[in-house]
Design an enzyme around this catalytic site. Sequence first.
Site, short mmCIF file in Angstrom:
data_model
loop_
_atom_site.label_atom_id
_atom_site.label_comp_id
_atom_site.label_asym_id
_atom_site.label_seq_id
_atom_site.Cartn_x
_atom_site.Cartn_y
_atom_site.Cartn_z
N ARG A 93 7.81 -146.15 64.30
CA ARG A 93 7.63 -146.05 65.40
C ARG A 93 7.94 -147.21 66.51
O ARG A 93 7.35 -148.23 66.03
CB ARG A 93 6.12 -145.44 65.83
CG ARG A 93 6.02 -144.31 65.32
CD ARG A 93 4.49 -143.63 65.60
NE ARG A 93 4.26 -142.64 64.59
CZ ARG A 93 3.17 -141.85 64.62
NH1 ARG A 93 2.44 -142.20 65.74
NH2 ARG A 93 3.13 -140.97 63.82
N SER A 186 4.98 -138.70 67.34
CA SER A 186 3.63 -137.77 67.28
C SER A 186 3.12 -137.84 68.56
O SER A 186 3.68 -137.26 69.45
CB SER A 186 2.68 -138.46 66.10
OG SER A 186 1.61 -137.57 65.93
N HIS A 187 1.71 -138.29 68.71
CA HIS A 187 1.18 -138.32 70.06
C HIS A 187 1.42 -139.44 70.99
O HIS A 187 0.70 -139.49 72.08
CB HIS A 187 -0.59 -138.28 69.53
CG HIS A 187 -0.86 -139.54 69.08
ND1 HIS A 187 -0.27 -140.05 67.65
CD2 HIS A 187 -1.30 -140.83 69.15
CE1 HIS A 187 -0.89 -141.11 67.43
NE2 HIS A 187 -1.14 -141.69 68.22
N ASP A 351 -0.73 -131.86 69.40
CA ASP A 351 -0.11 -132.95 70.06
C ASP A 351 1.36 -132.96 69.96
O ASP A 351 1.84 -131.75 69.59
CB ASP A 351 -0.43 -134.39 69.15
CG ASP A 351 -0.04 -134.20 67.76
OD1 ASP A 351 0.40 -133.04 67.08
OD2 ASP A 351 0.33 -135.30 67.15
N ASP A 353 3.82 -133.44 67.85
CA ASP A 353 4.54 -132.80 66.73
C ASP A 353 3.79 -131.78 66.28
O ASP A 353 4.26 -131.33 64.92
CB ASP A 353 5.01 -134.05 65.86
CG ASP A 353 3.77 -134.73 65.06
OD1 ASP A 353 2.82 -134.95 65.92
OD2 ASP A 353 3.93 -134.93 64.06
N ASP A 355 0.83 -131.65 64.61
CA ASP A 355 -0.31 -131.64 63.49
C ASP A 355 -1.60 -132.05 63.89
O ASP A 355 -2.53 -132.08 63.10
CB ASP A 355 0.73 -132.71 62.35
CG ASP A 355 0.59 -134.20 63.01
OD1 ASP A 355 0.33 -134.26 64.38
OD2 ASP A 355 1.14 -134.97 62.48
N ARG A 356 -1.90 -132.47 65.26
CA ARG A 356 -2.98 -132.53 65.60
C ARG A 356 -3.76 -131.58 66.28
O ARG A 356 -2.89 -130.75 66.95
CB ARG A 356 -3.23 -133.89 66.51
CG ARG A 356 -2.92 -135.06 65.76
CD ARG A 356 -3.11 -136.21 66.67
NE ARG A 356 -2.60 -137.44 65.99
CZ ARG A 356 -3.43 -138.77 66.51
NH1 ARG A 356 -4.24 -138.92 67.29
NH2 ARG A 356 -2.99 -139.67 65.56
N THR A 419 -6.78 -144.16 55.87
CA THR A 419 -6.38 -143.44 57.01
C THR A 419 -4.85 -143.12 56.71
O THR A 419 -4.08 -143.95 56.18
CB THR A 419 -6.57 -144.41 58.19
OG1 THR A 419 -7.83 -144.34 58.55
CG2 THR A 419 -5.66 -143.92 59.42
N GLU A 438 -9.32 -135.74 59.31
CA GLU A 438 -9.29 -137.03 59.68
C GLU A 438 -10.09 -137.05 60.95
O GLU A 438 -9.88 -135.94 61.78
CB GLU A 438 -7.95 -137.82 59.94
CG GLU A 438 -7.11 -138.18 58.58
CD GLU A 438 -5.81 -138.90 59.01
OE1 GLU A 438 -5.95 -140.40 58.66
OE2 GLU A 438 -5.13 -138.50 59.28
N SER A 440 -9.04 -138.65 63.70
CA SER A 440 -8.25 -138.58 64.66
C SER A 440 -7.48 -137.13 64.92
O SER A 440 -6.39 -137.16 65.26
CB SER A 440 -7.25 -139.44 64.28
OG SER A 440 -6.73 -139.37 63.03
N LYS A 451 -1.16 -132.49 58.01
CA LYS A 451 -2.30 -131.95 58.85
C LYS A 451 -1.71 -130.70 59.88
O LYS A 451 -0.34 -130.89 60.05
CB LYS A 451 -2.92 -132.83 59.83
CG LYS A 451 -2.28 -133.89 60.41
CD LYS A 451 -3.16 -135.07 61.02
CE LYS A 451 -2.20 -135.82 62.12
NZ LYS A 451 -1.90 -137.02 61.36
C1 VG1 Z 1 -3.50 -142.76 63.66
C2 VG1 Z 1 -4.68 -141.92 63.16
C3 VG1 Z 1 -4.61 -141.43 61.68
C4 VG1 Z 1 -3.27 -140.59 61.65
C5 VG1 Z 1 -2.08 -141.10 62.35
C6 VG1 Z 1 -0.92 -140.34 62.24
O1 VG1 Z 1 -3.20 -143.73 62.67
O2 VG1 Z 1 -5.68 -142.85 63.24
O3 VG1 Z 1 -5.78 -140.81 61.27
O4 VG1 Z 1 -3.19 -140.26 60.50
O5 VG1 Z 1 -2.32 -141.65 63.62
O6 VG1 Z 1 -1.02 -139.19 63.19
P1 VG1 Z 1 -3.54 -145.36 63.25
O7 VG1 Z 1 -3.04 -146.29 62.03
O8 VG1 Z 1 -2.77 -145.48 64.49
O9 VG1 Z 1 -5.06 -145.62 63.26
V1 VG1 Z 1 0.09 -138.49 63.86
O10 VG1 Z 1 -0.54 -137.27 64.53
O11 VG1 Z 1 0.25 -139.90 65.27
O12 VG1 Z 1 1.45 -138.58 62.96
CO CO Z 2 1.10 -136.04 65.34
#
Ligand code: VG1
Ligand code: CO
Length: 631
Positions: A93, A186-187, A351, A353, A355-356, A419, A438, A440, A451
């Site tokens: 990213r 993602s988010h 979110d 994509d 998955d959340r 994580t 998770e 998150s 997810k």
């Molecule tokens: C975050 C979350 C983690 C999740 C990841 C991807 O990672 O804490 O639990 O799996 O995002 O989610 P980090 O390293 O920023 O804590 V997604 O929906 O952004 O693909």
């Molecule tokens: Co996501």
Amino acid sequence: MTAPSLRLEGSFALSVLPSTSISPLIAAPRVVAAAAPRPMPLFRRGLPSPISRRSCRFAVKASSAPPTAAELKISTIPTKPVEGQKTGTSGLRKKVKVFQEENYLANWIQALFNSLPPEDYEGGVLVLGGDGRYFNREAAQIIIKIAAGNGVGEILVGRDGLLSTPAVSAVIRKRGANGGFIMSASHNPGGPEYDWGIKFNYSSGQPAPESITDKIYGNTLSISEIKIADIPDVDLSSLGVVNYGNFTVEVIDPVSDYLELMENVFDFELIKGLVSRPDFRFTFDAMHAVTGAYAKPIFVDRLGASLDCISNGVPLEDFGHGHPDPNLTYAKDLVKIMYAEDAPDFGAASDGDGDRNMILGRGFFITPSDSVAIIAANAEAAIPYFKDGAKGLARSMPTSGALDRVASKLNLPFFEVPTGWKFFGNLMDAGKLSICGEESFGTGSDHIREKDGIWAVLAWLSIIAYQNKDKKVGEKLVSVADIAKEHWTTYGRNFFSRYDYEECESEGANKMMGYLRDVISKTKSGDKYGNYTLQFADDFTYTDPVDGSVASRQGLRFVFTDGSRIIYRLSGTGSAGATIRIYIEQFEPDVSKHETDAQTALKPLIGLALSVSKLSEFTGREKPTSLGEIC
Ligand code: VG1
Ligand code: CO
């Protein structure tokens, strides 16, 4: 000149973007035969060759004299390594502007092919999709051409480049593809000034393990050339197939494979019964992200919800200037609706994509850690996919221990992983794990290897429907809040909160983590921290029980004798500076204290977390970017 030949299955339209070399030739396609219906699943790896697989698909030849393999012209472009292409928790990213630099994306994609064994992609099938964010259109064409240049047989791409992350996983599995790309950060927010990202998933649909992503990173540092096919941009706006020599692009419906899977997992009639009740109201906020493409076909067309149940249902390149992160901070429109006087009974959001997920009842927030525990506790009764019980349960290390209690009561195998969803895949493939989550806002199961936001919403609707199946209209329904409180009564409540400090200076953040490691090295069991007694402190290391791989430095933990925990991690998904995450948890068995506000219940532990880490000294931050966002 003869007209190009066209074989069609169903009533699909197909087009190829104008190209000087072929567009005049595809102007008047000639239908020559209808292909036989496609058997599903089409194939598994190692079974029929990609060529014979394609023979049962409809095919469009792009010119009257169809190009042969020899005619797929491949160019080799010289390139130079770019620094910093290391994959984080979930893909690579960066800011859009970085990805737009010359060969930035192309280098990473080529490095990926350089890292995979050729038998995993040559003549094989890869899936391509994304969340519709800015730069996906250009990126899709780059990926398609480099895949063709490296000998991939076929790309299955979602219409308009759209496929949610869970749908990519589902399509890989259903079609027996070798893997797939997800174009999403993602988010993280999208648009020319914001973020873009790319993830690669493997043949069982799971995010590539670190052994692969480390190799990719290594190859980005030594890359010298990119292999790219000289083909026109593919029109992704309509369903159909286009061939270039032995390379095929099929534009697929982003929803149908995923919807079919959901229909197999859940009892849609049960959910339909709930959604159509006059005394039950439901609202879903797609946050102008990818689930906008799924919400109407699933919730409205298939489950009978009314169209006005869906808000922000059109995927937009910049998510409507929003931050597509379904939590109390960023999904504030939904929160406002759900905390209003005349709130619906159930609210959810997903979110960028897809998955959340965030789950809300009327005036009631379900923490993600509680959500996965409640789903696990109710799955066998309410969700047909789990009718024989779950094989095992798992959570990421910082996620609260609510799920542990369900595993212990149901006598199920239980796993604690680092994580990132990639750590669940091996356990699922080995048949050891069914439901996991998770903190998150990620919840899911082994129906796929990601997810899954919509899955979580359907799981909750199933539980609510099941609990109310005998209730007559007019009788008081069992609410989301009732389900959560009942769960706490049975299992106790794990108060949980996460504090995020976004975009800190990396130097200060790293120093703080170094300082904490030093503190940990000097701790011993029995040390006093205010009213808490230390059981142990460490830097979490995980050994995968399936393949023995070891992931170290996965989060600093202070675990106290009463089960309370403080955890410190640096985020692996940000695109600028460092994000520090502090996770705080405390178990409360006493029912009379269950309705305490989480921030109040956790106050002493939060104070401790800040003083032990000297966070404000190292970072200059007095307040988190999101205060108690997950409470
Ligand atoms: C975050 C979350 C983690 C999740 C990841 C991807 O990672 O804490 O639990 O799996 O995002 O989610 P980090 O390293 O920023 O804590 V997604 O929906 O952004 O693909
Ligand atoms: Co996501």
